[in-house]
Motif scaffolding. Structure first.
Motif, PDB file in Angstrom:
ATOM      1  N   PHE A 249      47.731  49.946  48.385  1.00 38.61           N
ATOM      2  CA  PHE A 249      48.158  48.981  49.034  1.00 38.61           C
ATOM      3  C   PHE A 249      49.332  49.441  49.714  1.00 38.61           C
ATOM      4  N   ASN A 250      50.272  49.971  48.698  1.00 42.79           N
ATOM      5  CA  ASN A 250      51.828  50.479  49.379  1.00 42.79           C
ATOM      6  C   ASN A 250      51.639  51.533  50.405  1.00 42.79           C
ATOM      7  N   TRP A 251      50.796  52.437  50.174  1.00 42.31           N
ATOM      8  CA  TRP A 251      50.705  53.193  51.255  1.00 42.31           C
ATOM      9  C   TRP A 251      49.924  52.823  52.564  1.00 42.31           C
ATOM     10  N   TRP A 252      48.896  51.942  52.242  1.00 40.34           N
ATOM     11  CA  TRP A 252      48.127  51.381  53.453  1.00 40.34           C
ATOM     12  C   TRP A 252      49.279  50.709  54.348  1.00 40.34           C
ATOM     13  N   ASN A 253      50.146  49.962  53.894  1.00 42.92           N
ATOM     14  CA  ASN A 253      51.158  49.611  54.467  1.00 42.92           C
ATOM     15  C   ASN A 253      52.328  50.275  55.133  1.00 42.92           C
ATOM     16  N   ALA A 254      52.653  51.411  54.313  1.00 45.09           N
ATOM     17  CA  ALA A 254      53.418  52.439  55.027  1.00 45.09           C
ATOM     18  C   ALA A 254      52.826  52.981  56.115  1.00 45.09           C
TER      19      ALA A 254
ATOM     20  N   GLY B  49      56.008  47.565  29.947  1.00 46.79           N
ATOM     21  CA  GLY B  49      54.812  48.098  29.281  1.00 46.79           C
ATOM     22  C   GLY B  49      53.474  47.624  29.898  1.00 46.79           C
ATOM     23  N   LYS B  50      53.715  47.473  31.071  1.00 46.26           N
ATOM     24  CA  LYS B  50      52.214  46.811  31.908  1.00 46.26           C
ATOM     25  C   LYS B  50      51.878  47.954  32.879  1.00 46.26           C
ATOM     26  N   GLU B  51      50.596  47.863  33.125  1.00 46.07           N
ATOM     27  CA  GLU B  51      50.200  48.808  33.982  1.00 46.07           C
ATOM     28  C   GLU B  51      50.491  48.549  35.432  1.00 46.07           C
ATOM     29  N   ARG B  52      50.724  47.432  35.917  1.00 46.11           N
ATOM     30  CA  ARG B  52      51.205  47.141  37.160  1.00 46.11           C
ATOM     31  C   ARG B  52      52.748  46.954  37.365  1.00 46.11           C
ATOM     32  N   GLY B  53      53.423  46.966  36.342  1.00 53.10           N
ATOM     33  CA  GLY B  53      54.933  47.001  36.289  1.00 53.10           C
ATOM     34  C   GLY B  53      55.194  45.348  36.136  1.00 53.10           C
ATOM     35  N   ILE B  54      55.174  44.774  37.336  1.00 55.48           N
ATOM     36  CA  ILE B  54      55.300  43.145  37.211  1.00 55.48           C
ATOM     37  C   ILE B  54      54.114  42.494  37.732  1.00 55.48           C
ATOM     38  N   PRO B  55      53.740  41.338  37.517  1.00 54.07           N
ATOM     39  CA  PRO B  55      52.428  40.452  37.969  1.00 54.07           C
ATOM     40  C   PRO B  55      52.419  40.514  39.471  1.00 54.07           C
ATOM     41  N   ILE B  56      51.034  40.387  40.179  1.00 55.77           N
ATOM     42  CA  ILE B  56      51.381  40.350  41.617  1.00 55.77           C
ATOM     43  C   ILE B  56      52.063  39.561  42.218  1.00 55.77           C
ATOM     44  N   LEU B  57      51.507  37.911  41.666  1.00 57.91           N
ATOM     45  CA  LEU B  57      52.258  36.961  42.444  1.00 57.91           C
ATOM     46  C   LEU B  57      53.753  36.738  41.791  1.00 57.91           C
ATOM     47  N   ARG B  58      54.457  37.517  40.790  1.00 60.40           N
ATOM     48  CA  ARG B  58      55.863  37.629  40.833  1.00 60.40           C
ATOM     49  C   ARG B  58      56.350  38.318  41.994  1.00 60.40           C
ATOM     50  N   ARG B  59      55.796  39.570  42.195  1.00 58.20           N
ATOM     51  CA  ARG B  59      56.138  40.419  43.204  1.00 58.20           C
ATOM     52  C   ARG B  59      56.244  39.516  44.590  1.00 58.20           C
ATOM     53  N   VAL B  60      55.107  38.649  44.948  1.00 56.31           N
ATOM     54  CA  VAL B  60      54.994  37.853  46.208  1.00 56.31           C
ATOM     55  C   VAL B  60      56.352  36.815  46.029  1.00 56.31           C
TER      56      VAL B  60
ATOM     57  N   PHE C 103      57.665  43.146  49.586  1.00 56.38           N
ATOM     58  CA  PHE C 103      57.030  42.564  48.412  1.00 56.38           C
ATOM     59  C   PHE C 103      56.072  41.701  48.571  1.00 56.38           C
ATOM     60  N   THR C 104      56.108  40.813  49.478  1.00 54.20           N
ATOM     61  CA  THR C 104      55.246  39.880  49.581  1.00 54.20           C
ATOM     62  C   THR C 104      53.928  39.957  50.585  1.00 54.20           C
ATOM     63  N   LEU C 105      54.082  40.775  51.518  1.00 55.55           N
ATOM     64  CA  LEU C 105      52.721  41.107  52.193  1.00 55.55           C
ATOM     65  C   LEU C 105      51.900  41.887  51.380  1.00 55.55           C
ATOM     66  N   VAL C 106      52.560  42.963  50.707  1.00 53.34           N
ATOM     67  CA  VAL C 106      51.895  44.079  50.030  1.00 53.34           C
ATOM     68  C   VAL C 106      51.131  43.123  48.923  1.00 53.34           C
ATOM     69  N   GLY C 107      52.019  42.485  48.135  1.00 51.99           N
ATOM     70  CA  GLY C 107      51.453  41.544  46.953  1.00 51.99           C
ATOM     71  C   GLY C 107      50.315  40.717  47.160  1.00 51.99           C
TER      72      GLY C 107
ATOM     73  N   GLY D  58      38.296  38.233  50.966  1.00 54.69           N
ATOM     74  CA  GLY D  58      39.781  38.320  50.307  1.00 54.69           C
ATOM     75  C   GLY D  58      40.681  38.754  51.424  1.00 54.69           C
ATOM     76  N   ILE D  59      40.562  39.946  51.595  1.00 52.95           N
ATOM     77  CA  ILE D  59      41.266  40.808  52.614  1.00 52.95           C
ATOM     78  C   ILE D  59      41.375  39.713  53.871  1.00 52.95           C
ATOM     79  N   ALA D  60      40.409  39.081  54.602  1.00 57.12           N
ATOM     80  CA  ALA D  60      40.236  38.435  55.615  1.00 57.12           C
ATOM     81  C   ALA D  60      41.523  36.960  55.629  1.00 57.12           C
ATOM     82  N   LEU D  61      41.193  36.625  54.086  1.00 58.39           N
ATOM     83  CA  LEU D  61      42.055  35.490  53.841  1.00 58.39           C
ATOM     84  C   LEU D  61      43.667  35.683  53.989  1.00 58.39           C
ATOM     85  N   TYR D  62      43.904  36.884  53.475  1.00 59.45           N
ATOM     86  CA  TYR D  62      45.218  37.323  53.675  1.00 59.45           C
ATOM     87  C   TYR D  62      45.581  37.399  55.087  1.00 59.45           C
ATOM     88  N   SER D  63      44.744  37.902  55.785  1.00 61.55           N
ATOM     89  CA  SER D  63      44.958  38.005  57.469  1.00 61.55           C
ATOM     90  C   SER D  63      45.254  36.478  58.168  1.00 61.55           C
TER      91      SER D  63
END
Length: 456
Positions: free
Chosen positions: A74-79, A289-300, A353-357, A374-379
Motif C-alpha cells: 500500500f505504501n508503494w501503490w501510493n508512491a 515487537g509487532k509485525e506492522r510496527g504500529i496499529p493501522i488506526l494509530r497511523r491514521v 499516514f492517513t490515506l495509506v492507513g 472495502g477499497i471502494a469505501l475508502y474511495s
C-alpha cells in the motif's frame, strides 16, 4: 478517448478563445463533453477499488514474508499514484498551457492504452480469488439469526458457539465486542442434526459473526474520516486559487501553472511513504515487537494530527496573503507562491499516514469476500468529503453573510479563507477526539492461521 476526439474531429471541436465566429456549444458538443466526464467517472470508480485490491490479493496472507510484502504494497501503490500526480500537475499542465488540451489528452490516451496492454500481458501470472457468492448475504443472515435469538440468555462459555468451515478456509477468532450479534452463532437444543446442515438464517458460524462485526466497526471509522477528506479537498481547490494570485515566476520568464504547486504535496507524500516503509517501519517493528510496527488506526490518527497542523499553517499563510493584498491592491501579488509550500508539505505527510492507513484498514479489516468493496469505501471517503466540503462552504457562506460580510466573496482578496481554515482546524480537533474514543479499544480482525475447526 472521447476528450481527445473533441480536440481533433471538426464536428466535435469547440471554438477557440478569441475566435470571431465562436457560437454557443451545440447539443453534440454538450453530449461529447458529458459523455467523456461520465466515462472517466465510471472508469475511475471501477479501476481504483478493483485494481488496488487485486494487487494486494497477489500476496499470500499465510506466508510471513508475503504478509510483510503486502504491508509495504500500500505504501508503494501510493508512491506510484503520487508519481503520476506529479507528472499530471507539472509536465501535463505545461503541455496543456503551451501546446493545447488536445495534445495533452492524446498523450494520456496513448499512455492509458499502453498500460492496459501491459496489464493484460501479465494475465497468465496473476493469482485469482474464486467468487464466493454475494458478500452481503452472510451479513444479513447474521442479523436475522441474532434478532431471532435475541431473547436467549448469553452463554457463560464459547463452547455453545457454532463454527463450520472448509479445511482451507480462513477462520476468525471470537471477540468480546458487539455481543448481541454472538447469539446468531449460539447453538440451541436440537438445532443441529447429524448429516444435515443448519439453516444459515437461524444459525451462523463464529467467522460470519465476526465478519459482520468488522463491517459494523468500520462504519464509525468511515464517518470519522470524512473531515480529513475535507482538508484534502482544500489542496485541489482553494490552495490552487490562492496560488493563482501569487508570484509564480521562476527566473525571468518561466511561470509555474497554478495547479503545479499541488506537486509539493505529492512530492512530500512520495518522499514520506518511502521513508516510512524503508526506515520507520523496521525501527517500529524492533521497538514494538509487532509485525506492522504500529496499529493501522494509530497511523491514521497521526495523519489526522498533521491535517490539523496543516490547516493552522494554511490560516496563518492566508492571513499574510490578505495583508499583502491590502497593501498592493494588484491582481498578482509580489508574495511568492512558495509561501504555500509548508501547508502543502504538511498535507503530504498527513496523506502518507492517513490515506495509506485508510486503504490498508478498509482492505484488511473487512471480510475477505468484501475487499474490493472495502477499497471502494475508502474511495467514497474522499468522494463524499468533496461534497461535504462544498456543502460546508455554502452553509458557512450564508451564515457569515447574515452576520456581516461572507467569508467567501467575489474574489479571494475580499474573502476570509483564513477564518475558514481555522474553522476546519477546530472541527478536525473535535473530530480527532471522537476518533480516539472510537479506536481506543478497537478489536482488529484475528485470523486463526493454519487452524481447522470441524463442524459440531
Amino acid at each position: 478517448m472521447i476528450l481527445t476526439m473533441t480536440q481533433f474531429l471538426p464536428p466535435l471541436k469547440p471554438c477557440g478563445v478569441g475566435d470571431a465566429n465562436c457560437v454557443h456549444p451545440t447539443n453534440i458538443h454538450k453530449f461529447a463533453f458529458f459523455a467523456a466526464m461520465y466515462c472517466l467517472s465510471l472508469g475511475t470508480g471501477g479501476i481504483k477499488p478493483s485494481l488496488e485490491s487485486f494487487g494486494a490479493d497477489q500476496f499470500d496472507d499465510d506466508d510471513p514474508d508475503e504478509r510483510k510484502g503486502k504491508m509495504s504494497y500500500f505504501n508503494w501503490w501510493n508512491a506510484a499514484m503520487c508519481g503520476g500526480l506529479v507528472l499530471g500537475v507539472t509536465i501535463m499542465a505545461y503541455v496543456q498551457d503551451n501546446f493545447g488540451w488536445g495534445t495533452a489528452d492524446l498523450i494520456l490516451t496513448v499512455a492509458m492504452l499502453l498500460t492496459t496492454i501491459i496489464f493484460y500481458l501479465g494475465k497468465p501470472f496473476y493469482r485469482y480469488r474464486m467468487p464466493q457468492g454475494s458478500p452481503l448475504t452472510p451479513i444479513v443472515q447474521v442479523l436475522v439469526a441474532a434478532v431471532r435469538k435475541r431473547k436467549l440468555p448469553y452463554p457463560s462459555s464459547q463452547d455453545s458457539f457454532y463454527e463450520s468451515a472448509k479445511p482451507q478456509a480462513r477462520l476468525l477468532s471470537h471477540t468480546s465486542r458487539l455481543k448481541f450479534l454472538d447469539k446468531a452463532c449460539l447453538v440451541v437444543e436440537n438445532e443441529i442434526s447429524e448429516g444435515k446442515k443448519p439453516s444459515p438464517w437461524k444459525l451462523t458460524t463464529v467467522t460470519k459473526v465476526e465478519e459482520t462485526k468488522l463491517i459494523v466497526n468500520a462504519i464509525p471509522i468511515w464517518f470519522a474520516s470524512l473531515l480529513f477528506g475535507v482538508c484534502i479537498a482544500q489542496g485541489g481547490t482553494f490552495y490552487v486559487k490562492q496560488s493563482g494570485t501569487l508570484n509564480r515566476k521562476i527566473g525571468k520568464s518561466f511561470v509555474i501553472p497554478p495547479a503545479s504547486i499541488h506537486a509539493i504535496s505529492a512530492f512530500a507524500m512520495l518522499f514520506f511513504v518511502v521513508c516510512y516503509d524503508k526506515i520507520l517501519t523496521p525501527i517500529l517493528r524492533k521497538v514494538t515487537g509487532k509485525e506492522r510496527g504500529i496499529p493501522i488506526l494509530r497511523r491514521v490518527g497521526i495523519g489526522m494530527i498533521f491535517s490539523i497542523i496543516g490547516m493552522v499553517v494554511a490560516a496563518l499563510v492566508e492571513k499574510r496573503r490578505l495583508t499583502v493584498a491590502e497593501k498592493e491592491q494588484t491582481r498578482v501579488l509580489s508574495m511568492s507562491v512558495f509561501w504555500l509550500t509548508p501547508q502543502y508539505f504538511i498535507q503530504g505527510i498527513g496523506d502518507a499516514f492517513t490515506l495509506v492507513g485508510l486503504q490498508e484498514y478498509f482492505y484488511e479489516q473487512v471480510p475477505d469476500s468484501m475487499r474490493s468493496i472495502g477499497i471502494a469505501l475508502y474511495s467514497s471517503v474522499l468522494g463524499v468529503a468533496n461534497f461535504y466540503s462544498s456543502f460546508l462552504i455554502v452553509v458557512v457562506g450564508r451564515v457569515t453573510g447574515k452576520f456581516g460580510s461572507s467569508w467567501f466573496g467575489k474574489d479571494l482578496n475580499s474573502s476570509r479563507l483564513d477564518k475558514f481554515y481555522w474553522l476546519l482546524a477546530a472541527m478536525n480537533g473535535l473530530n480527532l477526539g471522537v476518533y480516539f474514543l472510537l479506536t481506543r479499544k478497537y478489536s482488529y480482525k484475528n485470523v486463526q492461521r493454519k487452524v481447522v475447526v470441524s463442524s459440531k
